[in-house]
Design a protein around this motif. Structure first.
Motif, PDB file in Angstrom:
ATOM      1  N   GLU A 168      21.060   9.436  -2.054  1.00 57.57           N
ATOM      2  CA  GLU A 168      19.689   9.666  -2.530  1.00 57.57           C
ATOM      3  C   GLU A 168      18.708   8.731  -1.829  1.00 57.57           C
ATOM      4  O   GLU A 168      17.594   9.133  -1.485  1.00 57.57           O
ATOM      5  CB  GLU A 168      19.626   9.478  -4.043  1.00 57.57           C
ATOM      6  CG  GLU A 168      20.333  10.573  -4.820  1.00 57.57           C
ATOM      7  CD  GLU A 168      20.425  10.277  -6.313  1.00 57.57           C
ATOM      8  OE1 GLU A 168      20.017   9.167  -6.738  1.00 57.57           O
ATOM      9  OE2 GLU A 168      20.904  11.152  -7.043  1.00 57.57           O
ATOM     10  N   ALA A 169      19.111   7.483  -1.584  1.00 54.91           N
ATOM     11  CA  ALA A 169      18.239   6.525  -0.903  1.00 54.91           C
ATOM     12  C   ALA A 169      17.991   6.950   0.539  1.00 54.91           C
ATOM     13  O   ALA A 169      16.866   6.837   1.049  1.00 54.91           O
ATOM     14  CB  ALA A 169      18.849   5.126  -0.950  1.00 54.91           C
ATOM     15  N   GLU A 170      19.015   7.449   1.215  1.00 49.18           N
ATOM     16  CA  GLU A 170      18.855   7.929   2.590  1.00 49.18           C
ATOM     17  C   GLU A 170      17.911   9.125   2.633  1.00 49.18           C
ATOM     18  O   GLU A 170      17.065   9.231   3.530  1.00 49.18           O
ATOM     19  CB  GLU A 170      20.213   8.302   3.187  1.00 49.18           C
ATOM     20  CG  GLU A 170      21.081   7.118   3.516  1.00 49.18           C
ATOM     21  CD  GLU A 170      22.474   7.526   3.981  1.00 49.18           C
ATOM     22  OE1 GLU A 170      22.737   8.736   4.119  1.00 49.18           O
ATOM     23  OE2 GLU A 170      23.285   6.624   4.200  1.00 49.18           O
ATOM     24  N   GLN A 171      18.028  10.037   1.678  1.00 48.91           N
ATOM     25  CA  GLN A 171      17.138  11.194   1.630  1.00 48.91           C
ATOM     26  C   GLN A 171      15.696  10.752   1.387  1.00 48.91           C
ATOM     27  O   GLN A 171      14.769  11.277   2.010  1.00 48.91           O
ATOM     28  CB  GLN A 171      17.593  12.166   0.543  1.00 48.91           C
ATOM     29  CG  GLN A 171      18.883  12.886   0.865  1.00 48.91           C
ATOM     30  CD  GLN A 171      19.387  13.720  -0.307  1.00 48.91           C
ATOM     31  OE1 GLN A 171      18.823  13.681  -1.385  1.00 48.91           O
ATOM     32  NE2 GLN A 171      20.462  14.470  -0.058  1.00 48.91           N
ATOM     33  N   GLU A 172      15.494   9.794   0.516  1.00 49.84           N
ATOM     34  CA  GLU A 172      14.145   9.295   0.230  1.00 49.84           C
ATOM     35  C   GLU A 172      13.560   8.604   1.459  1.00 49.84           C
ATOM     36  O   GLU A 172      12.385   8.779   1.790  1.00 49.84           O
ATOM     37  CB  GLU A 172      14.193   8.326  -0.958  1.00 49.84           C
ATOM     38  CG  GLU A 172      12.848   7.741  -1.334  1.00 49.84           C
ATOM     39  CD  GLU A 172      11.876   8.764  -1.912  1.00 49.84           C
ATOM     40  OE1 GLU A 172      10.690   8.441  -2.006  1.00 49.84           O
ATOM     41  OE2 GLU A 172      12.296   9.884  -2.255  1.00 49.84           O
ATOM     42  N   ALA A 173      14.375   7.825   2.168  1.00 49.10           N
ATOM     43  CA  ALA A 173      13.899   7.150   3.379  1.00 49.10           C
ATOM     44  C   ALA A 173      13.506   8.172   4.447  1.00 49.10           C
ATOM     45  O   ALA A 173      12.486   8.013   5.115  1.00 49.10           O
ATOM     46  CB  ALA A 173      14.983   6.214   3.919  1.00 49.10           C
ATOM     47  N   ALA A 174      14.297   9.222   4.597  1.00 47.94           N
ATOM     48  CA  ALA A 174      13.967  10.264   5.571  1.00 47.94           C
ATOM     49  C   ALA A 174      12.664  10.963   5.187  1.00 47.94           C
ATOM     50  O   ALA A 174      11.819  11.255   6.043  1.00 47.94           O
ATOM     51  CB  ALA A 174      15.104  11.272   5.667  1.00 47.94           C
ATOM     52  N   LEU A 227      10.175   9.660   3.464  1.00 47.77           N
ATOM     53  CA  LEU A 227       9.078   8.730   3.725  1.00 47.77           C
ATOM     54  C   LEU A 227       8.780   8.611   5.213  1.00 47.77           C
ATOM     55  O   LEU A 227       7.617   8.517   5.616  1.00 47.77           O
ATOM     56  CB  LEU A 227       9.403   7.358   3.133  1.00 47.77           C
ATOM     57  CG  LEU A 227       9.370   7.276   1.609  1.00 47.77           C
ATOM     58  CD1 LEU A 227       9.864   5.923   1.140  1.00 47.77           C
ATOM     59  CD2 LEU A 227       7.973   7.551   1.092  1.00 47.77           C
ATOM     60  N   ARG A 228       9.821   8.617   6.072  1.00 45.05           N
ATOM     61  CA  ARG A 228       9.601   8.583   7.519  1.00 45.05           C
ATOM     62  C   ARG A 228       8.807   9.794   7.973  1.00 45.05           C
ATOM     63  O   ARG A 228       7.889   9.675   8.784  1.00 45.05           O
ATOM     64  CB  ARG A 228      10.932   8.517   8.263  1.00 45.05           C
ATOM     65  CG  ARG A 228      11.379   7.106   8.527  1.00 45.05           C
ATOM     66  CD  ARG A 228      12.570   7.070   9.473  1.00 45.05           C
ATOM     67  NE  ARG A 228      13.655   6.417   8.779  1.00 45.05           N
ATOM     68  CZ  ARG A 228      14.742   6.991   8.283  1.00 45.05           C
ATOM     69  NH1 ARG A 228      14.960   8.260   8.453  1.00 45.05           N
ATOM     70  NH2 ARG A 228      15.642   6.303   7.635  1.00 45.05           N
ATOM     71  N   ARG A 229       9.178  10.980   7.472  1.00 48.99           N
ATOM     72  CA  ARG A 229       8.436  12.208   7.837  1.00 48.99           C
ATOM     73  C   ARG A 229       7.004  12.124   7.360  1.00 48.99           C
ATOM     74  O   ARG A 229       6.078  12.503   8.059  1.00 48.99           O
ATOM     75  CB  ARG A 229       9.136  13.432   7.246  1.00 48.99           C
ATOM     76  CG  ARG A 229      10.415  13.822   7.951  1.00 48.99           C
ATOM     77  CD  ARG A 229      10.908  15.194   7.499  1.00 48.99           C
ATOM     78  NE  ARG A 229      11.082  15.300   6.055  1.00 48.99           N
ATOM     79  CZ  ARG A 229      12.191  14.980   5.396  1.00 48.99           C
ATOM     80  NH1 ARG A 229      13.234  14.554   6.049  1.00 48.99           N
ATOM     81  NH2 ARG A 229      12.259  15.107   4.078  1.00 48.99           N
ATOM     82  N   SER A 230       6.802  11.615   6.165  1.00 48.78           N
ATOM     83  CA  SER A 230       5.459  11.498   5.606  1.00 48.78           C
ATOM     84  C   SER A 230       4.617  10.528   6.427  1.00 48.78           C
ATOM     85  O   SER A 230       3.461  10.809   6.737  1.00 48.78           O
ATOM     86  CB  SER A 230       5.553  11.024   4.156  1.00 48.78           C
ATOM     87  OG  SER A 230       4.267  10.780   3.636  1.00 48.78           O
ATOM     88  N   ASN A 231       5.183   9.383   6.796  1.00 44.47           N
ATOM     89  CA  ASN A 231       4.453   8.403   7.609  1.00 44.47           C
ATOM     90  C   ASN A 231       4.145   8.950   8.988  1.00 44.47           C
ATOM     91  O   ASN A 231       3.061   8.728   9.522  1.00 44.47           O
ATOM     92  CB  ASN A 231       5.245   7.103   7.732  1.00 44.47           C
ATOM     93  CG  ASN A 231       5.208   6.299   6.460  1.00 44.47           C
ATOM     94  OD1 ASN A 231       4.367   6.515   5.603  1.00 44.47           O
ATOM     95  ND2 ASN A 231       6.143   5.379   6.332  1.00 44.47           N
ATOM     96  N   ALA A 232       5.083   9.660   9.586  1.00 44.81           N
ATOM     97  CA  ALA A 232       4.856  10.226  10.915  1.00 44.81           C
ATOM     98  C   ALA A 232       3.759  11.274  10.874  1.00 44.81           C
ATOM     99  O   ALA A 232       2.976  11.403  11.809  1.00 44.81           O
ATOM    100  CB  ALA A 232       6.147  10.835  11.453  1.00 44.81           C
ATOM    101  N   ALA A 233       3.669  12.006   9.786  1.00 47.45           N
ATOM    102  CA  ALA A 233       2.650  13.057   9.682  1.00 47.45           C
ATOM    103  C   ALA A 233       1.259  12.470   9.521  1.00 47.45           C
ATOM    104  O   ALA A 233       0.287  13.022  10.026  1.00 47.45           O
ATOM    105  CB  ALA A 233       2.969  13.978   8.508  1.00 47.45           C
ATOM    106  N   THR A 234       1.127  11.328   8.850  1.00 51.73           N
ATOM    107  CA  THR A 234      -0.203  10.766   8.614  1.00 51.73           C
ATOM    108  C   THR A 234      -0.606   9.720   9.638  1.00 51.73           C
ATOM    109  O   THR A 234      -1.772   9.372   9.729  1.00 51.73           O
ATOM    110  CB  THR A 234      -0.279  10.117   7.217  1.00 51.73           C
ATOM    111  OG1 THR A 234       0.700   9.077   7.142  1.00 51.73           O
ATOM    112  CG2 THR A 234      -0.055  11.136   6.128  1.00 51.73           C
ATOM    113  N   LYS A 235       0.319   9.226  10.421  1.00 46.90           N
ATOM    114  CA  LYS A 235       0.030   8.139  11.344  1.00 46.90           C
ATOM    115  C   LYS A 235      -0.941   8.561  12.451  1.00 46.90           C
ATOM    116  O   LYS A 235      -1.869   7.836  12.767  1.00 46.90           O
ATOM    117  CB  LYS A 235       1.319   7.630  11.972  1.00 46.90           C
ATOM    118  CG  LYS A 235       1.142   6.345  12.743  1.00 46.90           C
ATOM    119  CD  LYS A 235       2.445   5.877  13.285  1.00 46.90           C
ATOM    120  CE  LYS A 235       3.046   4.873  12.344  1.00 46.90           C
ATOM    121  NZ  LYS A 235       4.265   4.289  12.824  1.00 46.90           N
TER     122      LYS A 235
END
Length: 185
Positions: A57-63, A65-73
């Motif tokens: 579950e932690a790995e899925q959440e990290a992935a 968040l990475r997608r979310s950060n990449a989309a807004t960066k």
């Protein structure tokens, strides 16, 4: 080993092989030392499964968040505009410096190397032509050896034999005539 008289119950002192009771040898759950070990193994397996589930579950959440950060960066348009404007302004100042130094310095690239182009741009990206000219004049005053020598003109090219001629010589009739003309001259 089944026929070994040493392994039969009651053949040795307590704590030695052959002294185990029947319930301990059969590993009945909840009774004896082996039953406690079985319970501990089950608890460890349950804890391991829970830990693996939490890690997944932690790995899925990290992935996520990475997608979310990449989309807004990369979508900060104001920052992108400011960056492009700064690069464009720097290029314009450099071009203005080369143009101002063209008749005053032997090598206009010296002005680019010795003057701070960033200080010649205004806050809004406007270029002050008077400040550029003053900076080049100050450079000539401080380092006169960079200036164009007085009375010198740009190097001229010699006659390379191209273009129209005042007197046209007739074309030689044969290659041998061409050679004669070449060696007679």
């Amino acid at each position: 080993m089944a026929d070994d008289p040493q392994n039969t119950p009651g053949n040795g002192p307590e704590g030695e092989p052959g002294t185990a009771t029947g319930s301990e040898r059969q590993g009945e759950a909840g009774t004896g030392a082996e039953g406690d070990q079985v319970d501990e193994v089950k608890e460890a397996e349950t804890a391991r499964a829970a830990a693996e589930k939490r890690a997944s579950e932690a790995e899925q959440e990290a992935a996520r968040l990475r997608r979310s950060n990449a989309a807004t960066k990369g979508t900060d348009l104001d920052a992108l505009r400011a960056e492009v404007r700064a690069e464009f302004t720097e290029a314009l100042v450099r071009a203005e410096l080369r143009a101002a130094a063209a008749g005053k310095l032997r090598d206009p690239a010296d002005a680019l190397a010795l003057l701070d182009a960033a200080s010649l741009a205004g806050p809004g990206g406007d270029i002050d032509a008077a400040a550029v000219t003053a900076a080049v004049d100050q450079l000539v005053k401080d380092k006169p050896y960079l200036a164009v020598a007085e009375g010198s003109t740009a190097p001229t090219w010699g006659d390379v034999g191209a273009g129209p001629r005042d007197t046209a010589e007739p074309e030689p009739a044969t290659p041998l005539d061409r050679l004669r003309r070449a060696y007679d001259a």
